[in-house]
Structure formats: structure tokens, C-alpha cells
Design a protein around this motif. Structure first.
Motif, PDB file in Angstrom:
ATOM      1  N   HIS A  46      -3.679  -1.038  -7.361  1.00  0.00           N
ATOM      2  CA  HIS A  46      -4.145  -2.362  -6.940  1.00  0.00           C
ATOM      3  C   HIS A  46      -5.626  -2.320  -6.566  1.00  0.00           C
ATOM      4  N   ILE A  47      -6.030  -1.274  -5.863  1.00  0.00           N
ATOM      5  CA  ILE A  47      -7.436  -1.152  -5.455  1.00  0.00           C
ATOM      6  C   ILE A  47      -8.337  -1.049  -6.684  1.00  0.00           C
ATOM      7  N   LYS A  48      -7.905  -0.279  -7.676  1.00  0.00           N
ATOM      8  CA  LYS A  48      -8.712  -0.126  -8.884  1.00  0.00           C
ATOM      9  C   LYS A  48      -8.821  -1.440  -9.650  1.00  0.00           C
ATOM     10  N   GLU A  49      -7.736  -2.233  -9.653  1.00  0.00           N
ATOM     11  CA  GLU A  49      -7.735  -3.486 -10.412  1.00  0.00           C
ATOM     12  C   GLU A  49      -8.397  -4.639  -9.646  1.00  0.00           C
ATOM     13  N   LYS A  50      -8.125  -4.752  -8.327  1.00  0.00           N
ATOM     14  CA  LYS A  50      -8.570  -5.910  -7.545  1.00  0.00           C
ATOM     15  C   LYS A  50      -9.790  -5.635  -6.669  1.00  0.00           C
ATOM     16  N   GLY A  51      -9.983  -4.400  -6.296  1.00  0.00           N
ATOM     17  CA  GLY A  51     -11.127  -4.069  -5.451  1.00  0.00           C
ATOM     18  C   GLY A  51     -10.892  -4.279  -3.968  1.00  0.00           C
ATOM     19  N   HIS A  52      -9.639  -4.502  -3.557  1.00  0.00           N
ATOM     20  CA  HIS A  52      -9.322  -4.645  -2.129  1.00  0.00           C
ATOM     21  C   HIS A  52      -7.854  -4.293  -1.919  1.00  0.00           C
ATOM     22  N   LEU A  53      -7.474  -4.102  -0.660  1.00  0.00           N
ATOM     23  CA  LEU A  53      -6.104  -3.719  -0.336  1.00  0.00           C
ATOM     24  C   LEU A  53      -5.123  -4.847  -0.658  1.00  0.00           C
ATOM     25  N   PRO A  54      -3.884  -4.514  -1.001  1.00  0.00           N
ATOM     26  CA  PRO A  54      -2.866  -5.551  -1.213  1.00  0.00           C
ATOM     27  C   PRO A  54      -2.640  -6.360   0.065  1.00  0.00           C
ATOM     28  N   GLY A  55      -2.547  -7.695  -0.078  1.00  0.00           N
ATOM     29  CA  GLY A  55      -2.287  -8.554   1.069  1.00  0.00           C
ATOM     30  C   GLY A  55      -3.504  -8.889   1.902  1.00  0.00           C
ATOM     31  N   ILE A  56      -4.668  -8.348   1.557  1.00  0.00           N
ATOM     32  CA  ILE A  56      -5.916  -8.609   2.278  1.00  0.00           C
ATOM     33  C   ILE A  56      -6.811  -9.476   1.394  1.00  0.00           C
ATOM     34  N   PRO A  57      -7.400 -10.570   1.950  1.00  0.00           N
ATOM     35  CA  PRO A  57      -8.246 -11.430   1.107  1.00  0.00           C
ATOM     36  C   PRO A  57      -9.478 -10.696   0.602  1.00  0.00           C
ATOM     37  N   SER A  58      -9.945 -11.134  -0.552  1.00  0.00           N
ATOM     38  CA  SER A  58     -11.137 -10.530  -1.139  1.00  0.00           C
ATOM     39  C   SER A  58     -12.388 -11.042  -0.435  1.00  0.00           C
ATOM     40  N   ALA A  59     -13.518 -10.411  -0.710  1.00  0.00           N
ATOM     41  CA  ALA A  59     -14.787 -10.841  -0.118  1.00  0.00           C
ATOM     42  C   ALA A  59     -15.124 -12.267  -0.540  1.00  0.00           C
ATOM     43  N   ALA A  60     -14.816 -12.618  -1.797  1.00  0.00           N
ATOM     44  CA  ALA A  60     -15.103 -13.970  -2.289  1.00  0.00           C
ATOM     45  C   ALA A  60     -14.258 -15.005  -1.551  1.00  0.00           C
ATOM     46  N   ALA A  93       5.878 -14.358  12.637  1.00  0.00           N
ATOM     47  CA  ALA A  93       6.364 -13.063  13.120  1.00  0.00           C
ATOM     48  C   ALA A  93       5.243 -12.030  13.151  1.00  0.00           C
ATOM     49  N   TRP A  94       5.222 -11.231  14.211  1.00  0.00           N
ATOM     50  CA  TRP A  94       4.300 -10.100  14.319  1.00  0.00           C
ATOM     51  C   TRP A  94       4.839  -8.982  13.429  1.00  0.00           C
ATOM     52  N   PRO A  95       3.962  -8.197  12.769  1.00  0.00           N
ATOM     53  CA  PRO A  95       4.438  -7.292  11.707  1.00  0.00           C
ATOM     54  C   PRO A  95       5.178  -6.040  12.185  1.00  0.00           C
ATOM     55  N   ASP A  96       6.027  -6.158  13.203  1.00  0.00           N
ATOM     56  CA  ASP A  96       6.889  -5.033  13.562  1.00  0.00           C
ATOM     57  C   ASP A  96       7.961  -4.812  12.503  1.00  0.00           C
ATOM     58  N   TYR A  97       8.128  -5.802  11.611  1.00  0.00           N
ATOM     59  CA  TYR A  97       9.120  -5.663  10.546  1.00  0.00           C
ATOM     60  C   TYR A  97       8.790  -4.501   9.612  1.00  0.00           C
ATOM     61  N   VAL A  98       7.546  -4.019   9.656  1.00  0.00           N
ATOM     62  CA  VAL A  98       7.161  -2.881   8.812  1.00  0.00           C
ATOM     63  C   VAL A  98       8.007  -1.651   9.149  1.00  0.00           C
ATOM     64  N   PHE A  99       8.418  -1.526  10.411  1.00  0.00           N
ATOM     65  CA  PHE A  99       9.157  -0.344  10.845  1.00  0.00           C
ATOM     66  C   PHE A  99      10.668  -0.483  10.676  1.00  0.00           C
ATOM     67  N   LYS A 100      11.109  -1.603  10.105  1.00  0.00           N
ATOM     68  CA  LYS A 100      12.546  -1.752   9.877  1.00  0.00           C
ATOM     69  C   LYS A 100      12.969  -0.988   8.627  1.00  0.00           C
ATOM     70  N   ASP A 101      14.237  -0.601   8.614  1.00  0.00           N
ATOM     71  CA  ASP A 101      14.738   0.254   7.526  1.00  0.00           C
ATOM     72  C   ASP A 101      14.673  -0.430   6.166  1.00  0.00           C
ATOM     73  N   ASP A 102      14.798  -1.772   6.144  1.00  0.00           N
ATOM     74  CA  ASP A 102      14.828  -2.470   4.860  1.00  0.00           C
ATOM     75  C   ASP A 102      13.436  -2.867   4.362  1.00  0.00           C
ATOM     76  N   TYR A 103      12.378  -2.437   5.077  1.00  0.00           N
ATOM     77  CA  TYR A 103      11.024  -2.778   4.635  1.00  0.00           C
ATOM     78  C   TYR A 103      10.656  -1.929   3.422  1.00  0.00           C
ATOM     79  N   LYS A 104      10.157  -2.593   2.391  1.00  0.00           N
ATOM     80  CA  LYS A 104       9.776  -1.893   1.170  1.00  0.00           C
ATOM     81  C   LYS A 104       8.303  -1.513   1.257  1.00  0.00           C
ATOM     82  N   LEU A 105       8.063  -0.259   1.479  1.00  0.00           N
ATOM     83  CA  LEU A 105       6.696   0.244   1.606  1.00  0.00           C
ATOM     84  C   LEU A 105       6.120   0.526   0.222  1.00  0.00           C
ATOM     85  N   THR A 106       4.976  -0.076  -0.052  1.00  0.00           N
ATOM     86  CA  THR A 106       4.315   0.158  -1.337  1.00  0.00           C
ATOM     87  C   THR A 106       3.886   1.618  -1.433  1.00  0.00           C
TER      88      THR A 106
END
Length: 379
Positions: A291-305, A270-283
Motif C-alpha cells: 500500500h505504501i509503495k502504491e499510495k505513498g501513505h499508510l492505510p487508513g491515513i489521509p494523504s497530504a493532498a 468507538a476508541w480503537p481498543d478494538y485493535v486488541f480484540k481477537d477478531d481484529y484482522k491485522l494487515t
């Protein structure tokens, strides 16, 4: 009738003559050349007689035939036929016929005891221009193969040959090469390119009872034949790899740079148009910051390693990036709503303050009038 010299029949039966000698001497018989210098042979005028494999035993016979009567392909009305009957019963194998006409040389066989011959087949003969035809009497190339759409034009390899079975799982058991020659002065017969059909053990270790086949393409830079290296491979599963033998399970793998005017990725997920649905839980931004302070990258995005070790999937990465853009859009919308509400509240407050200030100004003006009035009364 014409008289010719004949080699003793037992030489044909014993196999002392090669097919080439047989053809040469057969032509010699029909052109009155004294080939063997022994007994004479009569060419029989049986132009309208239909013969069967049983008509001759233990002899060689030459006949003048109407080409249509013996249903021979080729050219011209008449043809010369040589029949070889090596034995007197089925233990001697088949009987054979050679047929010479303006269209070429043809042969057919007939099992002893049968009343009919097999179909005529044209011998592969080189034309005056050097072309060789298979299935055609008019080859237009050095090798011209004429085949129907439902038959194999070329088969390479020997059936029922397993190759080297004692190889590890995933190792080669052998293969077949088609080589193309190039030129270099110190090595005139250098192979410049190769197409290889390679068989692989896909059964079990050191027991290649089941084998798959890949198609590999080799080229050389021309320095010497050792530079002949594999450049591309199509695996038995249909995966294509360039610059590497291992596609890592992907349908298309390139070890190196790639350039294209356009690349289209069509995702099954699925293409991420589901982000705009009413039941989508926005962080929340607070959770994202944590998350950025702990992991060093955005949630759901792979790290450099992870990207360094595993690479990225363009389609999936574009989907994730779009998801983040859509989430940012929602954050901006939320911030705009909040700002709008705050502006409305501030504007309402300002209007109230202005009204209050206006009333206060009126009170001041009234006070000024009273003071002025009292001052006049005193004086």
C-alpha cells in the motif's frame, strides 16, 4: 380651591398640542404659572372620590387626589390628576389621565364605556443625575431597565416587517445594529464596535418567506470607520465562527491561529481498543508495504493532498494514529513471539549440540586411552 389659566378644550381635541406642551402646561396649572393667559380652571378637591372613564365628556379636568384612592404608584400621600375626555362617546377613543406626584409622572387610559381604568404607567423621565429608568423610579445607570425574569426587557425591530424578500437563497434580508462609539481626532463620532442581528433568506431563491437570524460582532482598529469589520458570528443553528462568516457546518470554526492551555476532544465513535480484540484482522506487513509503495501513505491515513484540501479532524486523526500505534504494538508482539520461539529452538539446538559434543569428547577420550594402552602393549 385654586384658579389657573386654561387653554381652550378644542385645541386638545384637535391635536394642536404636543405631549411635551401638554405636560409643561399641566405642570404650570398645578404650580400657578399663567401658561396660556385665557380662561380660568378650578382644581377640584376630590381626594377620596373614585372616578371612572365615563365620568367626563368633552372636557379637561384637574383634581387633587389621595394617591392611595386612585391606586397610583409613586411617592407622597397626595397627587394631582389631569383627566382628558376628548369626546362624548366611544367614537372619540379613550379617555386619559396624567398623575403628578413626588415619584414622577404617570399616565393611564380608560375605554369610554368602561367603569375601570387601565393600570398606571410611569412616563420615562430623566432624573437630576441624567439617569433614565424604565420600570424603576430609582435608575442607577444612564438607562436602567427593570424587568421580571419572564418578560422581555428590550425588543428591537418592527413586527410583521419582512425586509427585502427578493434576495438570493442564503442572502441577507436586513438587520438591526447596536453601535458603540469610539474616538479619533479626525472622526470624533467613529463607530468602534457593533453588534448586528442579521436576517437571512432560508426559504427559496428571491422569495424569503422564511428567515433565520444570525448574531454578528464587529470591531474597528481605529483608523477610520471603514475598518469596522465582522470578527465573530453566531449562526441561527448555533455555530460559532471567528474570522469567517461560514463555519462550513461546524459548531466552532476559526480562520487563523488558535492557542489554548487545554483542548478536550470527546468522540462519539468507538476508541480503537478494538485493535486488541481477537477478531481484529491485522494487515500483514507485506500488504502494508504494498500500500505504501502504491499510495505513498499508510492505510487508513489521509494523504497530504486530502489534508491540504479538507483539513483534519483532530479527534478522528488521533484515533487513527492510536490505531496505527496499537497495530505497531501487535506487530512488535508478533515479532517478539517469533524471535522468542526462534531463540528457544536455537537454545534447544545448542543444548543438543553441546550434549553431542560432550559425548563426542568422551568418545575421543576413550579412544585416546585405547591408543595409549595399545602403545604400552607393543613396547
Amino acid at each position: 380651591m385654586k384658579n389657573f389659566k386654561l387653554y381652550p378644550i378644542n385645541s386638545f381635541i384637535s391635536g394642536n398640542l404636543s405631549l411635551k406642551t401638554l405636560l409643561v402646561c399641566s405642570v404650570a396649572l398645578f404650580t400657578q404659572i399663567n401658561c396660556f393667559g385665557q380662561s380660568e380652571l378650578v382644581v377640584n378637591d376630590t381626594r377620596n372620590v373614585v372616578s371612572s372613564p365615563n365620568d367626563l365628556k368633552n372636557r379637561v379636568r384637574f383634581d387633587f387626589k389621595n394617591r392611595a384612592v386612585i391606586e397610583s404608584p409613586g411617592l407622597g400621600m397626595f397627587t394631582g390628576v389631569m383627566t382628558l375626555a376628548p369626546w362624548g362617546d366611544a367614537t372619540g377613543g379613550n379617555n386619559y389621565q396624567l398623575n403628578f406626584n413626588a415619584g414622577g409622572v404617570y399616565y393611564r387610559t380608560g375605554a369610554f364605556g368602561n367603569t375601570a381604568w387601565e393600570s398606571w404607567k410611569r412616563l420615562v423621565m430623566e432624573e437630576p443625575n441624567g439617569n433614565v429608568g424604565i420600570g424603576t423610579t430609582d435608575p442607577s445607570a444612564k438607562l436602567h431597565i427593570n424587568a421580571s425574569l419572564t418578560e422581555s426587557a428590550i425588543k428591537i425591530g418592527t413586527p410583521n416587517t419582512p425586509g427585502n424578500l427578493n434576495v438570493p437563497m442564503g442572502a441577507s434580508t436586513g438587520g438591526y445594529n447596536i453601535d458603540f462609539y469610539t474616538w479619533r481626532d479626525v472622526q470624533p463620532d467613529q463607530i468602534g464596535a457593533r453588534i448586528r442581528a442579521e436576517r437571512w433568506n432560508t426559504h427559496s431563491n428571491n422569495n424569503a418567506l422564511i428567515q433565520s437570524m444570525d448574531l454578528a460582532f464587529y470591531t474597528s482598529v481605529g483608523l477610520d470607520q471603514t475598518n469596522l469589520t465582522e470578527k465573530m458570528r453566531i449562526s441561527s443553528s448555533g455555530n460559532v465562527s471567528i474570522g469567517t462568516k461560514d463555519s462550513k457546518g461546524y459548531k466552532f470554526a476559526v480562520a487563523g491561529n488558535m492557542i489554548a492551555e487545554s483542548v478536550k476532544v470527546q468522540l462519539q465513535s468507538a476508541w480503537p481498543d478494538y485493535v486488541f480484540k481477537d477478531d481484529y484482522k491485522l494487515t500483514s506487513l507485506q500488504e502494508t508495504e504494498k500500500h505504501i509503495k502504491e499510495k505513498g501513505h499508510l492505510p487508513g491515513i489521509p494523504s497530504a493532498a486530502e489534508v491540504k484540501s479538507e483539513g483534519i479532524d483532530l479527534g478522528e486523526m488521533n484515533k487513527k494514529l492510536l490505531q496505527k500505534i496499537e497495530e505497531l504494538t501487535l506487530y512488535l508482539i508478533q515479532m517478539e513471539k517469533k524471535n522468542s520461539e526462534e531463540r528457544s529452538a536455537q537454545e534447544s539446538k545448542i543444548i543438543g549440540l553441546k550434549a553431542q559434543a560432550s559425548e563426542q569428547q568422551k568418545d575421543i577420550d576413550r579412544m585416546k586411552l585405547k591408543i595409549k594402552s595399545h602403545a604400552k602393549a607393543i613396547y
